[in-house]
Structure formats: structure tokens, C-alpha cells
Design a protein around this motif. Structure first.
Motif, PDB file in Angstrom:
ATOM      1  N   SER A 160       0.834  -1.209   0.000  1.00  0.00           N
ATOM      2  CA  SER A 160       0.000   0.000   0.000  1.00  0.00           C
ATOM      3  C   SER A 160       0.866   1.256   0.000  1.00  0.00           C
ATOM      4  CB  SER A 160      -0.920   0.015   1.227  1.00  0.00           C
ATOM      5  OG  SER A 160      -1.827  -1.061   1.179  1.00  0.00           O
ATOM      6  N   LYS A 161       0.313   2.314  -0.562  1.00  0.00           N
ATOM      7  CA  LYS A 161       1.014   3.592  -0.599  1.00  0.00           C
ATOM      8  C   LYS A 161       0.799   4.401   0.677  1.00  0.00           C
ATOM      9  CE  LYS A 161       0.861   4.124  -5.648  1.00  0.00           C
ATOM     10  NZ  LYS A 161       0.384   4.979  -6.767  1.00  0.00           N
ATOM     11  N   LYS A 162      -0.397   4.254   1.264  1.00  0.00           N
ATOM     12  CA  LYS A 162      -0.730   5.047   2.443  1.00  0.00           C
ATOM     13  C   LYS A 162      -1.289   4.158   3.544  1.00  0.00           C
ATOM     14  CE  LYS A 162      -1.826   9.226  -0.229  1.00  0.00           C
ATOM     15  NZ  LYS A 162      -2.874  10.223  -0.570  1.00  0.00           N
ATOM     16  N   LEU A 163      -0.733   4.298   4.735  1.00  0.00           N
ATOM     17  CA  LEU A 163      -1.253   3.641   5.926  1.00  0.00           C
ATOM     18  C   LEU A 163      -1.751   4.723   6.873  1.00  0.00           C
ATOM     19  CD1 LEU A 163       1.575   1.005   6.597  1.00  0.00           C
ATOM     20  CD2 LEU A 163      -0.560   0.676   5.330  1.00  0.00           C
ATOM     21  N   ARG A 164      -2.970   4.540   7.390  1.00  0.00           N
ATOM     22  CA  ARG A 164      -3.564   5.536   8.287  1.00  0.00           C
ATOM     23  C   ARG A 164      -4.121   4.815   9.510  1.00  0.00           C
ATOM     24  NH1 ARG A 164      -0.999   7.981   5.296  1.00  0.00           N
ATOM     25  NH2 ARG A 164      -1.564   9.666   3.853  1.00  0.00           N
ATOM     26  N   TYR A 165      -3.863   5.383  10.694  1.00  0.00           N
ATOM     27  CA  TYR A 165      -4.352   4.797  11.937  1.00  0.00           C
ATOM     28  C   TYR A 165      -4.922   5.903  12.815  1.00  0.00           C
ATOM     29  CZ  TYR A 165      -1.578   0.814  10.463  1.00  0.00           C
ATOM     30  OH  TYR A 165      -1.058  -0.230   9.737  1.00  0.00           O
ATOM     31  N   MET A 166      -6.112   5.660  13.362  1.00  0.00           N
ATOM     32  CA  MET A 166      -6.720   6.631  14.267  1.00  0.00           C
ATOM     33  C   MET A 166      -7.373   5.876  15.414  1.00  0.00           C
ATOM     34  SD  MET A 166      -9.482   9.706  13.518  1.00  0.00           S
ATOM     35  CE  MET A 166     -10.936   8.675  13.216  1.00  0.00           C
ATOM     36  N   GLY A 167      -7.167   6.360  16.635  1.00  0.00           N
ATOM     37  CA  GLY A 167      -7.794   5.718  17.780  1.00  0.00           C
ATOM     38  C   GLY A 167      -7.372   6.381  19.072  1.00  0.00           C
ATOM     39  N   THR A 168      -8.098   6.105  20.144  1.00  0.00           N
ATOM     40  CA  THR A 168      -7.809   6.716  21.441  1.00  0.00           C
ATOM     41  C   THR A 168      -6.395   6.398  21.901  1.00  0.00           C
ATOM     42  OG1 THR A 168     -10.142   6.602  22.064  1.00  0.00           O
ATOM     43  CG2 THR A 168      -8.544   6.883  23.836  1.00  0.00           C
ATOM     44  N   SER A 169      -6.041   5.118  21.931  1.00  0.00           N
ATOM     45  CA  SER A 169      -4.679   4.744  22.329  1.00  0.00           C
ATOM     46  C   SER A 169      -4.029   3.780  21.339  1.00  0.00           C
ATOM     47  CB  SER A 169      -4.682   4.100  23.719  1.00  0.00           C
ATOM     48  OG  SER A 169      -5.271   2.810  23.685  1.00  0.00           O
ATOM     49  N   LEU A 170      -4.841   2.935  20.667  1.00  0.00           N
ATOM     50  CA  LEU A 170      -4.333   1.916  19.738  1.00  0.00           C
ATOM     51  C   LEU A 170      -3.293   1.010  20.405  1.00  0.00           C
ATOM     52  CD1 LEU A 170      -3.986   3.918  16.386  1.00  0.00           C
ATOM     53  CD2 LEU A 170      -5.817   2.368  17.071  1.00  0.00           C
ATOM     54  N   MET A 171      -3.430   0.844  21.737  1.00  0.00           N
ATOM     55  CA  MET A 171      -2.471   0.021  22.469  1.00  0.00           C
ATOM     56  C   MET A 171      -2.492  -1.429  21.983  1.00  0.00           C
ATOM     57  SD  MET A 171      -2.084  -0.576  26.579  1.00  0.00           S
ATOM     58  CE  MET A 171      -3.332  -1.861  26.639  1.00  0.00           C
ATOM     59  N   GLY A 172      -3.682  -1.928  21.631  1.00  0.00           N
ATOM     60  CA  GLY A 172      -3.784  -3.304  21.165  1.00  0.00           C
ATOM     61  C   GLY A 172      -3.005  -3.555  19.893  1.00  0.00           C
ATOM     62  N   LEU A 183      -5.289  10.077  20.907  1.00  0.00           N
ATOM     63  CA  LEU A 183      -5.830  11.094  21.814  1.00  0.00           C
ATOM     64  C   LEU A 183      -4.696  11.673  22.652  1.00  0.00           C
ATOM     65  CD1 LEU A 183      -8.475  12.397  22.908  1.00  0.00           C
ATOM     66  CD2 LEU A 183      -8.496  10.596  24.655  1.00  0.00           C
ATOM     67  N   ASP A 184      -4.711  12.971  22.870  1.00  0.00           N
ATOM     68  CA  ASP A 184      -3.694  13.646  23.679  1.00  0.00           C
ATOM     69  C   ASP A 184      -3.869  13.228  25.140  1.00  0.00           C
ATOM     70  OD1 ASP A 184      -1.950  15.345  24.960  1.00  0.00           O
ATOM     71  OD2 ASP A 184      -2.561  17.130  23.862  1.00  0.00           O
ATOM     72  N   ASN A 220      -6.780  16.738  20.700  1.00  0.00           N
ATOM     73  CA  ASN A 220      -7.600  17.035  21.873  1.00  0.00           C
ATOM     74  C   ASN A 220      -9.066  16.675  21.660  1.00  0.00           C
ATOM     75  OD1 ASN A 220      -5.331  18.128  23.063  1.00  0.00           O
ATOM     76  ND2 ASN A 220      -5.783  20.198  22.377  1.00  0.00           N
ATOM     77  N   ASP A 221      -9.427  16.297  20.439  1.00  0.00           N
ATOM     78  CA  ASP A 221     -10.804  15.908  20.144  1.00  0.00           C
ATOM     79  C   ASP A 221     -11.017  14.433  20.448  1.00  0.00           C
ATOM     80  OD1 ASP A 221     -12.186  18.230  19.138  1.00  0.00           O
ATOM     81  OD2 ASP A 221     -10.853  18.157  17.406  1.00  0.00           O
ATOM     82  N   ILE A 222     -12.223  14.094  20.896  1.00  0.00           N
ATOM     83  CA  ILE A 222     -12.541  12.695  21.151  1.00  0.00           C
ATOM     84  C   ILE A 222     -12.586  11.945  19.824  1.00  0.00           C
ATOM     85  CG2 ILE A 222     -14.310  11.109  22.001  1.00  0.00           C
ATOM     86  CD1 ILE A 222     -15.103  13.137  24.046  1.00  0.00           C
ATOM     87  N   LEU A 223     -11.940  10.804  19.799  1.00  0.00           N
ATOM     88  CA  LEU A 223     -11.892   9.995  18.584  1.00  0.00           C
ATOM     89  C   LEU A 223     -12.901   8.863  18.732  1.00  0.00           C
ATOM     90  CD1 LEU A 223      -7.990   9.868  18.317  1.00  0.00           C
ATOM     91  CD2 LEU A 223      -9.549  11.560  17.337  1.00  0.00           C
ATOM     92  N   TYR A 224     -14.105   9.103  18.255  1.00  0.00           N
ATOM     93  CA  TYR A 224     -15.189   8.126  18.426  1.00  0.00           C
ATOM     94  C   TYR A 224     -14.992   6.893  17.547  1.00  0.00           C
ATOM     95  CZ  TYR A 224     -17.770  11.714  20.987  1.00  0.00           C
ATOM     96  OH  TYR A 224     -18.154  12.642  21.913  1.00  0.00           O
ATOM     97  N   LEU A 268     -12.423   8.746   6.593  1.00  0.00           N
ATOM     98  CA  LEU A 268     -11.150   9.324   6.172  1.00  0.00           C
ATOM     99  C   LEU A 268     -11.222  10.847   6.161  1.00  0.00           C
ATOM    100  CD1 LEU A 268      -8.284   8.801   5.247  1.00  0.00           C
ATOM    101  CD2 LEU A 268      -9.112   8.621   2.901  1.00  0.00           C
ATOM    102  N   THR A 269     -12.376  11.398   5.793  1.00  0.00           N
ATOM    103  CA  THR A 269     -12.562  12.850   5.821  1.00  0.00           C
ATOM    104  C   THR A 269     -12.423  13.377   7.247  1.00  0.00           C
ATOM    105  OG1 THR A 269     -14.011  12.859   3.882  1.00  0.00           O
ATOM    106  CG2 THR A 269     -14.180  14.747   5.360  1.00  0.00           C
ATOM    107  N   ASP A 270     -13.015  12.659   8.212  1.00  0.00           N
ATOM    108  CA  ASP A 270     -12.886  13.061   9.615  1.00  0.00           C
ATOM    109  C   ASP A 270     -11.429  13.010  10.062  1.00  0.00           C
ATOM    110  OD1 ASP A 270     -15.548  13.477   9.817  1.00  0.00           O
ATOM    111  OD2 ASP A 270     -16.001  11.692  10.996  1.00  0.00           O
TER     112      ASP A 270
END
Length: 284
Positions: free
Chosen positions: A94-106, A138-139, A198-202, A243-245
Motif C-alpha cells: 500500500s502507498k498510504k497507511l492511516r491509523y486513528m484511535g484513542t490509544s491503539l495500544m492493542g 488522543l492527547d 484534543n478531540d474525542i476519537l469516536y 477518512l474525511t474526519d
């Protein structure tokens, strides 16, 4: 009804989710060719049966497929094979990898493993097509004016997972990302970007180009019981919405800060985060 080439391509992409449909059409087409032996009729009827049997679920699921929904489950562990497929195969091309989450610890610092769940260093080394990997968390120490965002997530988590400490979870993930960064070459280091918001990542998602696994967190329930969507990119589907969010949050400089590491993977900025990570390391 007028349909442009893009619409036809989108319909074809959806049909491809049901291979028996085009296999059936292929048999029908072959059966129309003049043969000198009896199976011609058998091919036609076999093809017709395939088209009908596969076409029924296709029509039933058309709306979901148009939204890019390939699969939906309530429990995340039942979809582990999808995470494995995305990281052990798709991420390597893949050309682009994107990850979003509160902690993504898992993903980056699971409790049952010494390192990240997947070999991200190897992905960087073997994937010559990779342009960037962006991670948004998340910060853990937001400004006093934005503490409410973090407090809401912590208050929702406490009744369900009393032993978990959200801020430490985020710190562990950032520390793991620092180790990944330290193991990369100078060229690859430029492709790894980490930010805190600082925004909640739902919504939490893992994305590799046009494939995404998204978890939509619900209040009052464990993450493992939240709905998980396996998505592909479609014209007006969920993939583009999430992805827009992500892009909106990523580019919001008032709410988002870039995490910078030194060559050894230690956080050097922002300063408040640097001090916080140091405290977590000294007092795990």
C-alpha cells in the motif's frame, strides 16, 4: 437512466464481491457459442442457476456494498483475521497507511506481547511503494481548556475496565511508535508521522490504501462489543466519511500536535508530552 463510466466501474467492483455472478455470466456466454456436443444446454442452465443464486444476496446486500461495507461484526476478536490480512499482506504493497484511535495500544503495545502486534519496521523496509504512515491518538495531557474531552473518555472507561489507565495506554503506544521510529532508516523516518489530538476519537480505524477496518465505539459498552466494519473505498461510502474526519482532525493545528522523536525514539516535542512519557517510563 444515464450511467457514466465511473458508475459502471463501481457497480462492477461491487459485483466482484460475488464471483458466482460473473462466473455464471461467463458460462452463459460460452454456451451461446456453437458447439457440436450436448453440454451446450447444460452450460447455459448452470450459468443461469449461478446468476440467480448469487444475484439474490447481491440484490439484498447492494445498499451495504454501495456504502463499502464488506462485513460487520460486533466483537472485534472475531475479525482478527481481517487485521492480519491487512497488516501481513495489504500493508506491504500500500502507498498510504492511516491509523486513528484513542490509544491503539492493542496494535502498537499489546499487553500480551513484547512489541507491536505487526512488524511495522519490516513493512517500511519491504514496501517500496509506501509514501506515508500517519497515526493519530488522543492527547493524554491536553491543555486545561480541553481536559473535558479526555475526562469524558476516562469516565466512560472506568466502570467497564477498572484496571485500565487510559493515559498510560496512550503513553505505551507512543513509546512503541518511538521504538519503531528509532529502528527506521533516515529515509523511512520521514514517512512515519504521529500526532495527538484534543478531540474525542469516536471511531478507531486501521487503513491500507482502499481497505479499512473501523470500530465505531458506543457509550456504555466494551470496545470488544462495539460494531466493527470491514470497508472498501466507494464513491459515497463510509470509508470516505471516516477518512474525511481523520484528515480534518489531522490538519486542525489548534487541536492537534505533532509528536517528534529523536533518533533513539525518545519524544522531544511537545515538551509537556516529553515530560509525561518520561514519568510513565520511570513509574510504569
Amino acid at each position: 437512466m444515464h450511467m457514466d463510466i465511473k458508475t459502471l466501474k463501481e457497480i462492477w467492483d461491487i459485483i466482484k464481491e460475488y464471483p458466482p455472478i460473473y462466473a455464471g455470466f461467463l458460462l452463459i456466454i460460452i454456451s451461446t457459442v456453437t458447439f457440436n456436443f450436448p453440454p451446450q444446454g447444460i452450460l447455459f442452465y448452470c450459468g443461469l442457476v449461478l446468476v440467480i443464486l448469487a444475484g439474490i444476496p447481491f440484490m439484498i446486500n447492494y445498499s451495504s456494498l454501495k456504502l463499502g461495507i464488506k462485513k460487520v461484526k460486533l466483537r472485534r476478536h472475531e475479525m482478527q483475521s481481517l487485521y492480519d490480512e491487512l497488516h501481513n499482506k495489504k500493508a506491504y504493497k500500500s502507498k498510504k497507511l492511516r491509523y486513528m484511535g484513542t490509544s491503539l495500544m492493542g496494535l502498537f503495545a499489546p499487553e500480551d506481547m513484547d512489541g507491536p502486534r505487526y512488524n511495522f519496521v519490516e513493512i517500511f523496509q519491504k514496501n517500496n511503494a509506501l509514501i506515508s504512515m500517519q497515526v493519530l491518538l488522543l492527547d493524554p495531557i491536553p491543555p486545561s481548556t480541553d481536559q473535558q474531552q479526555l475526562k469524558e473518555v476516562e469516565d466512560a472507561q472506568k466502570p467497564l475496565e477498572k484496571t485500565r489507565e487510559l493515559r498510560k495506554d496512550i503513553a505505551r503506544s507512543i513509546g512503541a511508535l518511538g521504538k519503531i521510529y528509532s529502528a527506521l532508516s533516515a529515509e523511512h523516518k520521514q514517512k512515519l508521522e504521529v500526532k495527538i489530538s484534543n478531540d474525542i476519537l469516536y471511531v478507531e480505524f486501521n487503513m491500507a490504501d482502499n481497505e479499512m477496518i473501523a470500530t465505531h465505539y458506543c457509550c456504555g459498552g466494551l470496545g470488544s462489543s462495539s460494531p466493527v466494519y470491514h470497508l472498501k473505498k466507494t464513491k459515497n461510502g463510509f470509508f470516505n466519511r471516516y477518512l474525511t474526519d481523520f484528515n480534518m482532525l489531522w490538519n486542525n493545528n489548534d487541536k492537534t500536535s505533532k509528536v517528534q522523536f529523536d533518533d533513539n525514539g525518545n519524544v522531544v516535542s511537545p515538551e509537556t508530552l516529553k515530560d509525561f512519557i518520561s514519568q510513565q517510563i520511570q513509574n510504569p
